[in-house]
Design a protein around this motif. Sequence first.
Motif, PDB file in Angstrom:
ATOM      1  N   THR A   9       0.831  -1.205   0.000  1.00 31.24           N
ATOM      2  CA  THR A   9       0.000   0.000   0.000  1.00 31.24           C
ATOM      3  C   THR A   9       0.863   1.251   0.000  1.00 31.24           C
ATOM      4  O   THR A   9       0.562   2.224  -0.714  1.00 31.24           O
ATOM      5  CB  THR A   9      -0.942   0.002   1.215  1.00 31.24           C
ATOM      6  N   GLU A  13       0.686   4.051  -2.877  1.00 28.30           N
ATOM      7  CA  GLU A  13       0.318   5.428  -2.578  1.00 28.30           C
ATOM      8  C   GLU A  13       1.449   6.400  -2.905  1.00 28.30           C
ATOM      9  O   GLU A  13       1.195   7.516  -3.359  1.00 28.30           O
ATOM     10  CB  GLU A  13      -0.106   5.549  -1.114  1.00 28.30           C
ATOM     11  N   ARG A  16       1.320   6.696  -6.681  1.00 32.81           N
ATOM     12  CA  ARG A  16       0.130   7.488  -7.049  1.00 32.81           C
ATOM     13  C   ARG A  16       0.400   8.975  -6.865  1.00 32.81           C
ATOM     14  O   ARG A  16       0.162   9.785  -7.777  1.00 32.81           O
ATOM     15  CB  ARG A  16      -1.048   7.065  -6.178  1.00 32.81           C
ATOM     16  N   HIS A  60      -6.010   1.880  -8.348  1.00 29.99           N
ATOM     17  CA  HIS A  60      -6.083   2.544  -7.041  1.00 29.99           C
ATOM     18  C   HIS A  60      -6.728   3.916  -7.190  1.00 29.99           C
ATOM     19  O   HIS A  60      -7.587   4.307  -6.382  1.00 29.99           O
ATOM     20  CB  HIS A  60      -4.671   2.671  -6.472  1.00 29.99           C
TER      21      HIS A  60
END
Length: 200
Positions: A9, A13, A16, A60
Amino acid sequence: MSAQSDTRTRILEAARDLIYASSYADVGVQAICDRAGVKKGSFYHFFKSKQALTLAVIDHFFSDFRDSLIREAFHSDLPPPERFERLVALAIARQEMIHRETGHVLGCPFGNLATEMATSDQTIRGRIETVFSRLQGYVRDALRDGIERGDFPPLDVEATAAAMFAYFEGLMLLAKTRNDPAVLRELLPAMTQIRIPLAR
């Protein structure tokens, strides 16, 4: 959340945030690892390549976009015209918030990647096309609901949904280019008035 899940994760992130704020080309694996606080070995444990990571980032982004904006805007309890008005308001508020926090209008993450990658990576292009199709589907469904309820006149649903979505994406790009969220506040509400009549 397990340690492995947490690490994945964090990588997702980090990628992203970095890709959205910059670009696919400008963000390397090392920068992603540094941002996530992991070693490259951990990166390649979860993602065999930067392309594989980017596909996961697109998913995501879509999940976040759906949960934070789409579901609120296109709630079935809202009359269809209000769904579009809420979409516009939420999209403007989101870009204004990003501009306040970063000094930049970042636009649509999917549109950004499409502009950069559509001619160079067909796998990424295909994933973005799928996302665009799903997002346009929310618009199409709201139009159909509106016609059935008498909120909208008979119209070409497919063409109207495509035109509304194209207008939305185009304005996101224009606002990003000008680095001015006022572009959205001034022009995005007109999206709710787009109507393409049925062919005679």
